[in-house]
Design a protein around this motif. Structure first.
Motif, PDB file in Angstrom:
ATOM      1  N   GLY A 166      74.359  -8.214  60.721  1.00 32.12           N
ATOM      2  CA  GLY A 166      74.531  -8.826  62.061  1.00 32.12           C
ATOM      3  C   GLY A 166      73.206  -9.652  62.586  1.00 32.12           C
ATOM      4  N   ARG A 167      72.785 -10.153  61.507  1.00 37.61           N
ATOM      5  CA  ARG A 167      71.635 -11.147  61.920  1.00 37.61           C
ATOM      6  C   ARG A 167      71.916 -12.414  61.942  1.00 37.61           C
ATOM      7  N   PRO A 168      71.272 -13.198  63.153  1.00 37.57           N
ATOM      8  CA  PRO A 168      71.682 -14.594  63.333  1.00 37.57           C
ATOM      9  C   PRO A 168      71.148 -15.374  62.303  1.00 37.57           C
ATOM     10  N   MET A 185      53.453 -15.035  53.392  1.00 43.21           N
ATOM     11  CA  MET A 185      52.836 -16.321  53.710  1.00 43.21           C
ATOM     12  C   MET A 185      53.744 -17.457  53.597  1.00 43.21           C
ATOM     13  N   ILE A 186      53.824 -18.282  54.533  1.00 44.69           N
ATOM     14  CA  ILE A 186      54.705 -19.183  54.857  1.00 44.69           C
ATOM     15  C   ILE A 186      54.143 -20.561  54.180  1.00 44.69           C
ATOM     16  N   VAL A 187      54.955 -21.176  53.236  1.00 43.11           N
ATOM     17  CA  VAL A 187      54.430 -22.597  52.912  1.00 43.11           C
ATOM     18  C   VAL A 187      55.822 -23.367  52.708  1.00 43.11           C
ATOM     19  N   ALA A 234      60.432 -21.181  68.974  1.00 44.71           N
ATOM     20  CA  ALA A 234      59.776 -20.227  68.206  1.00 44.71           C
ATOM     21  C   ALA A 234      59.205 -20.879  66.937  1.00 44.71           C
ATOM     22  N   ALA A 235      57.965 -20.560  66.642  1.00 44.10           N
ATOM     23  CA  ALA A 235      57.211 -20.801  65.306  1.00 44.10           C
ATOM     24  C   ALA A 235      57.825 -19.980  64.199  1.00 44.10           C
ATOM     25  N   SER A 236      58.334 -18.841  64.682  1.00 46.57           N
ATOM     26  CA  SER A 236      59.131 -17.911  63.970  1.00 46.57           C
ATOM     27  C   SER A 236      60.303 -17.354  64.765  1.00 46.57           C
ATOM     28  N   PRO A 237      61.324 -17.780  64.158  1.00 47.03           N
ATOM     29  CA  PRO A 237      62.660 -17.794  64.713  1.00 47.03           C
ATOM     30  C   PRO A 237      62.981 -16.201  65.260  1.00 47.03           C
ATOM     31  N   GLY A 238      62.573 -15.395  64.246  1.00 44.25           N
ATOM     32  CA  GLY A 238      62.882 -13.900  64.614  1.00 44.25           C
ATOM     33  C   GLY A 238      62.008 -13.493  66.056  1.00 44.25           C
ATOM     34  N   MET A 239      61.116 -14.228  66.480  1.00 40.60           N
ATOM     35  CA  MET A 239      60.400 -13.687  67.455  1.00 40.60           C
ATOM     36  C   MET A 239      61.227 -13.817  68.920  1.00 40.60           C
ATOM     37  N   ALA A 251      64.692  -9.966  51.261  1.00 40.72           N
ATOM     38  CA  ALA A 251      64.667  -8.643  51.848  1.00 40.72           C
ATOM     39  C   ALA A 251      64.308  -8.220  53.217  1.00 40.72           C
ATOM     40  N   PRO A 252      65.056  -8.605  54.310  1.00 42.03           N
ATOM     41  CA  PRO A 252      64.820  -8.531  55.641  1.00 42.03           C
ATOM     42  C   PRO A 252      64.942  -6.789  55.624  1.00 42.03           C
ATOM     43  N   SER A 253      64.376  -6.372  56.963  1.00 42.58           N
ATOM     44  CA  SER A 253      64.662  -4.761  56.958  1.00 42.58           C
ATOM     45  C   SER A 253      65.831  -4.370  56.851  1.00 42.58           C
ATOM     46  N   ASP A 281      69.681 -18.216  61.766  1.00 47.28           N
ATOM     47  CA  ASP A 281      68.707 -19.107  61.926  1.00 47.28           C
ATOM     48  C   ASP A 281      67.470 -18.536  61.681  1.00 47.28           C
ATOM     49  N   ASN A 282      67.578 -17.042  61.442  1.00 42.87           N
ATOM     50  CA  ASN A 282      66.622 -16.034  61.578  1.00 42.87           C
ATOM     51  C   ASN A 282      66.074 -15.963  59.951  1.00 42.87           C
ATOM     52  N   PRO A 283      65.101 -16.718  59.257  1.00 49.33           N
ATOM     53  CA  PRO A 283      64.922 -16.855  57.855  1.00 49.33           C
ATOM     54  C   PRO A 283      64.507 -15.523  57.378  1.00 49.33           C
ATOM     55  N   LEU A 284      64.812 -15.336  56.079  1.00 50.15           N
ATOM     56  CA  LEU A 284      64.434 -14.366  55.059  1.00 50.15           C
ATOM     57  C   LEU A 284      63.194 -14.495  54.414  1.00 50.15           C
ATOM     58  N   LEU A 322      52.100 -15.298  62.902  1.00 49.17           N
ATOM     59  CA  LEU A 322      53.133 -14.985  63.586  1.00 49.17           C
ATOM     60  C   LEU A 322      53.653 -13.894  63.928  1.00 49.17           C
ATOM     61  N   ARG A 323      53.426 -12.849  62.996  1.00 48.36           N
ATOM     62  CA  ARG A 323      53.802 -11.437  63.266  1.00 48.36           C
ATOM     63  C   ARG A 323      52.581 -10.604  62.732  1.00 48.36           C
ATOM     64  N   PRO A 324      52.031  -9.815  63.551  1.00 50.80           N
ATOM     65  CA  PRO A 324      50.898  -8.891  63.054  1.00 50.80           C
ATOM     66  C   PRO A 324      51.436  -7.639  62.277  1.00 50.80           C
ATOM     67  N   ASP A 381      62.514 -26.052  56.534  1.00 46.75           N
ATOM     68  CA  ASP A 381      62.028 -26.461  55.380  1.00 46.75           C
ATOM     69  C   ASP A 381      60.711 -25.727  54.608  1.00 46.75           C
ATOM     70  N   THR A 382      60.504 -24.465  55.051  1.00 40.07           N
ATOM     71  CA  THR A 382      59.514 -23.679  54.375  1.00 40.07           C
ATOM     72  C   THR A 382      60.154 -22.600  54.007  1.00 40.07           C
ATOM     73  N   VAL A 383      59.219 -21.747  53.218  1.00 33.66           N
ATOM     74  CA  VAL A 383      59.679 -20.614  52.775  1.00 33.66           C
ATOM     75  C   VAL A 383      58.409 -19.429  52.958  1.00 33.66           C
ATOM     76  N   ALA A 384      58.986 -18.370  53.480  1.00 34.34           N
ATOM     77  CA  ALA A 384      58.040 -17.065  53.382  1.00 34.34           C
ATOM     78  C   ALA A 384      58.028 -16.182  52.210  1.00 34.34           C
ATOM     79  N   LEU A 385      56.969 -16.265  51.587  1.00 33.23           N
ATOM     80  CA  LEU A 385      56.717 -15.448  50.324  1.00 33.23           C
ATOM     81  C   LEU A 385      55.968 -14.171  50.393  1.00 33.23           C
TER      82      LEU A 385
HETATM   83  P1  AMP Z   1      62.365  -9.536  58.814  1.00 34.85           P
HETATM   84  O1  AMP Z   1      62.948  -9.969  57.493  1.00 34.85           O
HETATM   85  O2  AMP Z   1      63.290  -8.810  59.721  1.00 34.85           O
HETATM   86  O3  AMP Z   1      61.178  -8.681  58.499  1.00 34.85           O
HETATM   87  O4  AMP Z   1      61.688 -10.939  59.588  1.00 34.85           O
HETATM   88  C1  AMP Z   1      61.156 -11.887  58.963  1.00 34.85           C
HETATM   89  C2  AMP Z   1      60.186 -12.419  59.839  1.00 34.85           C
HETATM   90  O5  AMP Z   1      59.646 -13.665  59.373  1.00 34.85           O
HETATM   91  C3  AMP Z   1      60.853 -13.390  61.010  1.00 34.85           C
HETATM   92  O6  AMP Z   1      60.430 -13.063  62.281  1.00 34.85           O
HETATM   93  C4  AMP Z   1      61.311 -14.528  60.615  1.00 34.85           C
HETATM   94  O7  AMP Z   1      61.214 -15.282  61.743  1.00 34.85           O
HETATM   95  C5  AMP Z   1      59.815 -14.790  59.826  1.00 34.85           C
HETATM   96  N1  AMP Z   1      60.084 -15.960  58.810  1.00 34.85           N
HETATM   97  C6  AMP Z   1      60.499 -15.859  57.750  1.00 34.85           C
HETATM   98  N2  AMP Z   1      60.529 -17.075  57.307  1.00 34.85           N
HETATM   99  C7  AMP Z   1      59.987 -17.854  57.773  1.00 34.85           C
HETATM  100  C8  AMP Z   1      59.618 -19.395  57.958  1.00 34.85           C
HETATM  101  N3  AMP Z   1      59.864 -20.067  56.966  1.00 34.85           N
HETATM  102  N4  AMP Z   1      59.108 -19.696  59.071  1.00 34.85           N
HETATM  103  C9  AMP Z   1      58.644 -19.186  60.188  1.00 34.85           C
HETATM  104  N5  AMP Z   1      58.805 -17.796  60.147  1.00 34.85           N
HETATM  105  C10 AMP Z   1      59.496 -17.253  59.150  1.00 34.85           C
END
Ligand code: AMP
Ligand code: MG
Length: 343
Positions: A59-61, A101-103, A229-234, A143-145, A63-66, A196-198, A118-122
Motif C-alpha cells: 500500500g505504498r505511494p 547511496m543515491i546516484v 521532498a529531497a527524499s519522497p519517503g519523508m 526491497a523496501p521494508s 512516487d516513493n522510490p525503492l 536524507l535519512r539517518p 532520474d536517480t537510483v538508490a543503491l
Molecule cells: P524504504 O524503502 O521504506 O526503506 O525507504 C527508502 C527511502 O529511500 C525512502 O525514504 C525514499 O524516499 C528514499 N529514496 C529511495 N530512492 C531515492 C532516490 N532516488 N532519491 C531520493 N530518495 C530516495
C-alpha cells in the motif's frame, strides 16, 4: 495467495529453502527477506510488474522510490550513469553494510523502481542470508521494508507475517535484525553529500570519508505542505502504531515525574530500562539509556508491542541525537507524528 515460510538457521543446511526463495524472486515473485537493518520486501528491481506488486502489497505511494540491493559494489556501474569518487570512497569504508547511496540512474532502471526520479538508490547489504539470496537468484532486489506502508518496520519474521501473510509469496525467517532501523540514505547527486535519512552509519562517519556531509532539514523537522521532498519517503506518515505516541523531552527525573504524576492512568511509558524501577504505570522498554544501538534494535518491536497490549497512549523517552540515536529520534518523531512535550 498462500505465503510460504522458510526458516533459516544455517546457510549450508538450509540451502534448499534459500534456493526456493531465490527461484520465487527470479520468477517475479515477492519474498520478505532479513537484512542487517530491517526485513525487506524483495522483488527483481528490473521487473516492472514485480516492482508494482511491491507497491500494491505494501500500500505504498507509487512516487516513493525503492532501494536497489546488490551483491557487489562492482555491479553499481551497470545501473548508475555516473559514480562520483565519493561513491567509491564510501563504498570502500561502509559496504557491504547499512548505507544507501543515491546516484544518477541508467535508462535500464525502471521508472516504477525509481519512483519517476532520474536517480537510483543503491545498497549492498551485509546480512549473509540477504547476500546468499541475491547471489542465488542472480538479480538485484528492490526491497523496501516488509510492512504495510505507514506502520512500524519489521525487525522479526513474525512482524512480516503479521503484516503480509496472504499478500506475498514467501517470508524468509532469519531471526532478529541486528541494527533494527533502516539504512542511512545519502545523496551524492550534483557533487554534494547530503544525508536524507539517518541510520547506523552516522553523518559524522560519512564526513570523515568525504570531508563534509550536510544533514537534510527533514531529518529532524516536519516538512511544510508546500515543501519539495529531497527524499519522497519523508513526506508520508511513517512507522506509526495505532497507539498515540508523544515524545517527552526531559531528564530522568523530569520524565519519571511526568509519567507518575501527569500521565493518564491508562497511559504507557515507552521508556529506557533504567526508568522501569521508578515508574508506576505500564511500560514497554525502548532499550538502555546510554546505548543508542539497543534503542535502535528495540524501537520498532516496542511500537508494535504497544498495539499488541492495546495501549491507547504512550509517552516516550526522547533519545539522544548522538550516533545512531539520531536515527532512533528520526523514526520516533514520525511514529509520534511530531508530537513532543517539554516536561
Ligand atoms: P524504504 O524503502 O521504506 O526503506 O525507504 C527508502 C527511502 O529511500 C525512502 O525514504 C525514499 O524516499 C528514499 N529514496 C529511495 N530512492 C531515492 C532516490 N532516488 N532519491 C531520493 N530518495 C530516495
Ligand atoms: Mg519503509
Amino acid at each position: 495467495m498462500q505465503t510460504q515460510i522458510f526458516k533459516i538457521t544455517d546457510l549450508e543446511a538450509d540451502k534448499d529453502k534459500l534456493k526456493k526463495a531465490a527461484d520465487i524472486l527470479a520468477n517475479g515473485g515477492l519474498v520478505a527477506i532479513p537484512t542487517e537493518t530491517v526485513y525487506g520486501l524483495a522483488a527483481d528491481f528490473l521487473n516492472e510488474e514485480a516492482v508494482k506488486a511491491i507497491f500494491q502489497a505494501k500500500g505504498r505511494p507509487s512516487d516513493n522510490p525503492l532501494i536497489v540491493h546488490l551483491a557487489d559494489v562492482k555491479d553499481a556501474e551497470k545501473y548508475a550513469s555516473e559514480l562520483p569518487e565519493t561513491f567509491y570512497k564510501l563504498a570502500e569504508r561502509f559496504c557491504p553494510g547499512p548505507l544507501t547511496m543515491i546516484v544518477p540512474k541508467k535508462e535500464c532502471v525502471p521508472t516504477a523502481t525509481s519512483g519517476g526520479l532520474d536517480t537510483v538508490a543503491l545498497r549492498f547489504p551485509s546480512h549473509p542470508v540477504a547476500r546468499e539470496i541475491i547471489r542465488l537468484c542472480g538479480k538485484g532486489l528492490a526491497a523496501p521494508s516488509a510492512n504495510r506502508s505507514g506502520s512500524p518496520s519489521p525487525t522479526e519474521a513474525e512482524h512480516c507475517i503479521n503484516d503480509m501473510f496472504g499478500r506475498i509469496d514467501a517470508v524468509v525467517d532469519g531471526g532478529s535484525c541486528t541494527i533494527g532501523v533502516e539504512s542511512t540514505v545519502v545523496s551524492l547527486v550534483g557533487g554534494k553529500v547530503r544525508v536524507l535519512r539517518p541510520g547506523a552509519v552516522t553523518p559524522e562517519q560519512i564526513a570523515e570519508v568525504t570531508g563534509e556531509a550536510e544533514v537534510d532539514r527533514a531529518v529532524t523537522n516536519k516538512m511544510n505542505d508546500n515543501e519539495q521532498a529531497a527524499s519522497p519517503g519523508m513526506k508520508y506518515k511513517h512507522y506509526a502504531p495505532s497507539c498515540k505516541v508523544v515524545i517527552v523531552c526531559a531528564d530522568d527525573d523530569g520524565y519519571r515525574r511526568f509519567i507518575n504524576e501527569k500521565a493518564e492512568d491508562n497511559a504507557y511509558a515507552l521508556c529506557f530500562e533504567e526508568d522501569t524501577a521508578h515508574i508506576n504505570k505500564h511500560y514497554v522498554v525502548l532499550g538502555r539509556e546510554e546505548d543508542e544501538l539497543s534503542q535502535a534494535q528495540a524501537l520498532f518491536a516496542s511500537l508494535r508491542k504497544l498495539d499488541e497490549l492495546g495501549a491507547e497512549i504512550a509517552y516516550a523517552r526522547c533519545p539522544s541525537q548522538e550516533g545512531v540515536g539520531l536515527a532512533v529520534y528520526n523514526r520516533l518523531l514520525r511514529a509520534a507524528a511530531f508530537r513532543t512535550i517539554d516536561a
